[in-house]
Design a protein around this motif. Sequence first.
Motif, PDB file in Angstrom:
ATOM      1  N   ALA A 185       0.815  -1.216   0.000  1.00 16.30           N
ATOM      2  CA  ALA A 185       0.000   0.000   0.000  1.00 16.30           C
ATOM      3  C   ALA A 185       0.847   1.265   0.000  1.00 16.30           C
ATOM      4  O   ALA A 185       0.535   2.235  -0.697  1.00 16.30           O
ATOM      5  N   GLY A 186       1.929   1.267   0.775  1.00 11.08           N
ATOM      6  CA  GLY A 186       2.720   2.483   0.935  1.00 11.08           C
ATOM      7  C   GLY A 186       3.325   2.992  -0.355  1.00 11.08           C
ATOM      8  O   GLY A 186       3.343   4.206  -0.618  1.00 11.08           O
ATOM      9  N   LEU A 187       3.804   2.091  -1.209  1.00 11.21           N
ATOM     10  CA  LEU A 187       4.418   2.516  -2.467  1.00 11.21           C
ATOM     11  C   LEU A 187       3.381   3.080  -3.432  1.00 11.21           C
ATOM     12  O   LEU A 187       3.670   3.999  -4.204  1.00 11.21           O
ATOM     13  N   VAL A 188       2.168   2.528  -3.382  1.00  6.88           N
ATOM     14  CA  VAL A 188       1.090   3.048  -4.233  1.00  6.88           C
ATOM     15  C   VAL A 188       0.782   4.499  -3.865  1.00  6.88           C
ATOM     16  O   VAL A 188       0.740   5.391  -4.719  1.00  6.88           O
ATOM     17  N   VAL A 189       0.565   4.736  -2.566  1.00  2.00           N
ATOM     18  CA  VAL A 189       0.204   6.081  -2.114  1.00  2.00           C
ATOM     19  C   VAL A 189       1.340   7.060  -2.386  1.00  2.00           C
ATOM     20  O   VAL A 189       1.121   8.186  -2.845  1.00  2.00           O
ATOM     21  N   ALA A 190       2.573   6.633  -2.128  1.00  3.82           N
ATOM     22  CA  ALA A 190       3.720   7.498  -2.403  1.00  3.82           C
ATOM     23  C   ALA A 190       3.808   7.843  -3.881  1.00  3.82           C
ATOM     24  O   ALA A 190       4.100   8.989  -4.252  1.00  3.82           O
ATOM     25  N   CYS A 191       3.543   6.859  -4.719  1.00 11.26           N
ATOM     26  CA  CYS A 191       3.613   7.077  -6.168  1.00 11.26           C
ATOM     27  C   CYS A 191       2.595   8.118  -6.616  1.00 11.26           C
ATOM     28  O   CYS A 191       2.910   9.024  -7.400  1.00 11.26           O
ATOM     29  N   ARG A 192       1.384   8.026  -6.102  1.00 10.52           N
ATOM     30  CA  ARG A 192       0.327   8.950  -6.535  1.00 10.52           C
ATOM     31  C   ARG A 192       0.502  10.348  -5.933  1.00 10.52           C
ATOM     32  O   ARG A 192       0.307  11.354  -6.625  1.00 10.52           O
ATOM     33  N   LEU A 193       0.884  10.436  -4.665  1.00  6.85           N
ATOM     34  CA  LEU A 193       1.066  11.754  -4.051  1.00  6.85           C
ATOM     35  C   LEU A 193       2.227  12.502  -4.679  1.00  6.85           C
ATOM     36  O   LEU A 193       2.194  13.732  -4.816  1.00  6.85           O
ATOM     37  N   SER A 194       3.271  11.792  -5.072  1.00  2.41           N
ATOM     38  CA  SER A 194       4.466  12.441  -5.624  1.00  2.41           C
ATOM     39  C   SER A 194       4.323  12.789  -7.098  1.00  2.41           C
ATOM     40  O   SER A 194       5.268  13.312  -7.705  1.00  2.41           O
ATOM     41  N   GLU A 195       3.151  12.519  -7.681  1.00  2.00           N
ATOM     42  CA  GLU A 195       2.916  12.980  -9.051  1.00  2.00           C
ATOM     43  C   GLU A 195       3.005  14.505  -9.125  1.00  2.00           C
ATOM     44  O   GLU A 195       3.339  15.054 -10.174  1.00  2.00           O
ATOM     45  N   ASP A 196       2.690  15.159  -8.024  1.00  2.00           N
ATOM     46  CA  ASP A 196       2.888  16.610  -7.915  1.00  2.00           C
ATOM     47  C   ASP A 196       4.345  16.846  -7.521  1.00  2.00           C
ATOM     48  O   ASP A 196       4.752  16.502  -6.402  1.00  2.00           O
ATOM     49  N   PRO A 197       5.168  17.412  -8.416  1.00  2.00           N
ATOM     50  CA  PRO A 197       6.607  17.549  -8.115  1.00  2.00           C
ATOM     51  C   PRO A 197       6.910  18.468  -6.946  1.00  2.00           C
ATOM     52  O   PRO A 197       8.021  18.454  -6.416  1.00  2.00           O
ATOM     53  N   THR A 198       5.918  19.267  -6.515  1.00  2.00           N
ATOM     54  CA  THR A 198       6.152  20.157  -5.374  1.00  2.00           C
ATOM     55  C   THR A 198       5.863  19.470  -4.044  1.00  2.00           C
ATOM     56  O   THR A 198       6.115  20.047  -2.978  1.00  2.00           O
ATOM     57  N   THR A 199       5.310  18.271  -4.100  1.00  2.00           N
ATOM     58  CA  THR A 199       4.997  17.523  -2.881  1.00  2.00           C
ATOM     59  C   THR A 199       6.178  16.649  -2.493  1.00  2.00           C
ATOM     60  O   THR A 199       6.678  15.878  -3.313  1.00  2.00           O
ATOM     61  N   GLN A 200       6.621  16.747  -1.259  1.00  2.00           N
ATOM     62  CA  GLN A 200       7.757  15.961  -0.793  1.00  2.00           C
ATOM     63  C   GLN A 200       7.276  14.804   0.078  1.00  2.00           C
ATOM     64  O   GLN A 200       6.446  14.979   0.972  1.00  2.00           O
ATOM     65  N   VAL A 201       7.819  13.609  -0.219  1.00  2.00           N
ATOM     66  CA  VAL A 201       7.377  12.372   0.436  1.00  2.00           C
ATOM     67  C   VAL A 201       8.595  11.621   0.958  1.00  2.00           C
ATOM     68  O   VAL A 201       9.585  11.455   0.245  1.00  2.00           O
ATOM     69  N   ILE A 202       8.504  11.159   2.185  1.00  2.00           N
ATOM     70  CA  ILE A 202       9.486  10.243   2.748  1.00  2.00           C
ATOM     71  C   ILE A 202       8.778   8.936   3.077  1.00  2.00           C
ATOM     72  O   ILE A 202       7.713   8.937   3.709  1.00  2.00           O
ATOM     73  N   ILE A 203       9.361   7.817   2.627  1.00  2.00           N
ATOM     74  CA  ILE A 203       8.845   6.480   2.931  1.00  2.00           C
ATOM     75  C   ILE A 203       9.832   5.822   3.893  1.00  2.00           C
ATOM     76  O   ILE A 203      11.032   5.750   3.611  1.00  2.00           O
TER      77      ILE A 203
END
Length: 528
Positions: A19-37
């Motif tokens: 699940a975590g990689l899916v959500v990270a993939c979709r949220l980071s489609e916005d290049p201004t959004t920063q994600v740490i997994i």
Amino acid sequence: MVALDLSSADYVIVGGGTAGLVVACRLSEDPTTQVIILESGQDHSNDPQVQNHQAWSTLTGSELDWRLETTPQPGFNNRKIEYPLGKIVGGSSAINGSAFLPPSPAGINTWAKLGNPNWTWESLAPYIKKSYTLHPPDDQHRPHSLPTGPIQVTYPALVDHQDKTLVRAWNDAFADQGYEYISDLLAEKQTVGTRPYTAAIDPVSGHRSSADSQYGSILRGRANVTIVTGATVRRIVFDSADQTATATGVEVQWSEQIREIKARKEIILAAGAIHTPKILELSGIGDEARLRDLQIPLVINNPSVGENLQNHVMSVLPVPMKPHSEIQDITPGIKALSFVRLDSDLQTLLDPAQPTSSILQSPSEASACLFLTTLPGNIALLGVLPGYPSSRGNTHIHSSDPDATPAIDPRFLENEVDLQILVRHVQQAQKMTATAALEPFLHALPESDSATLAKELRESMALPTYHSCGTAAMLPREAGGVVGQDLKVYGTENVRVVDASVFPVISHANPMATVYAVAERASDIIKS
């Protein structure tokens, strides 16, 4: 990939699994959004053993597995059961058997009936389709409307001639019992009937198609995402001055150090059905008495955290195969599925108070999946997996030490109804080996009487399936819920759960496809 400042991000995702990689993939489609997994395991994306979907049985019990076990199970004659969970980037999708079976409409619509009107089959189906690309066999026409998502789904048993011969016999045997062949992967009209086996396997490379190999490969090319491996989250940190339980970050152990990583927007739990409730309890969200005994400061009193643990129980019957020129060199693996019912017996067994009863009362809904697997040495395995168990277990911490393993008590076969349904389906499977269509290929199994079979199932024949879900259930809070329809943890401003923990009711077969769909939809909910 350019590393982020690891002191903070917009979204901190706990668990780099299915699940975590899916959500990270979709949220980071916005290049201004920063994600740490933050993932406790390591990256094994180039490991040939992980890529080889046929080697999955060698991965359980390895360093890629959390290597947990249950408490003694009375329903299994007090046996302790190994409980594999993927400790690896990609989670269990990187070590499991790769079976890809979408949930049923009746099952998902039951989620809505239990107090989640926004979660219907109609609302989830687009996200199921968004997660995968289907590759029909070469001899079948490819419709233009097939989904085109990251996970690659194929028909492993509809390629080789010998496989097709055995699958055809299987389908004919069940057709004689009134079960029609269903070619639609989603099976939106009914689940009852025979189906080809579908698996998350890349048709070009032949490798496992997992959350890591597909969603993870997209993430590795984005500068606004960092996957931190070997990082175990110890607890969520809340602002003690804020009475609305706003999370400020997480405390994580990484490189032999304990540090805090701040979240500017949200903490997203994707640690799975065992570790998500563990982290909630360590963070002060759980049963007040339990947390007080463990000297964990209370943040939110919710006794439902860690409850409602659901899992399938199955049985596998060895069947000697007859010498036959049409299948003498057949490859090992799962070959065919059939979703079947117990129409005459079900009404006398079901408890109307159980939410699963309404599902099984639908004439279009199967009560079990039977599956056929071939092994080297002219042996077949006939599997029986009832779809909607009534038994409910739990998982809880028993120490405030984040390194301590939680207690896992699935309570397999605690509800006598589950045992009786399994007994009847095993008897049904035994009878199928003597059908005219399968007789040229399989030696018929003797039929067991119900009392003997029930005893043997409890002693050794009943097996777990590692389909854990439900421990942070999406339900009304007064009905045992931990998260609402927006997947936010009740009583918090910015903590969500996006994994199988939120399932109010288990899906009818392997849950991986359902996890992908829920995570896809969770991503849109978070964006909105």
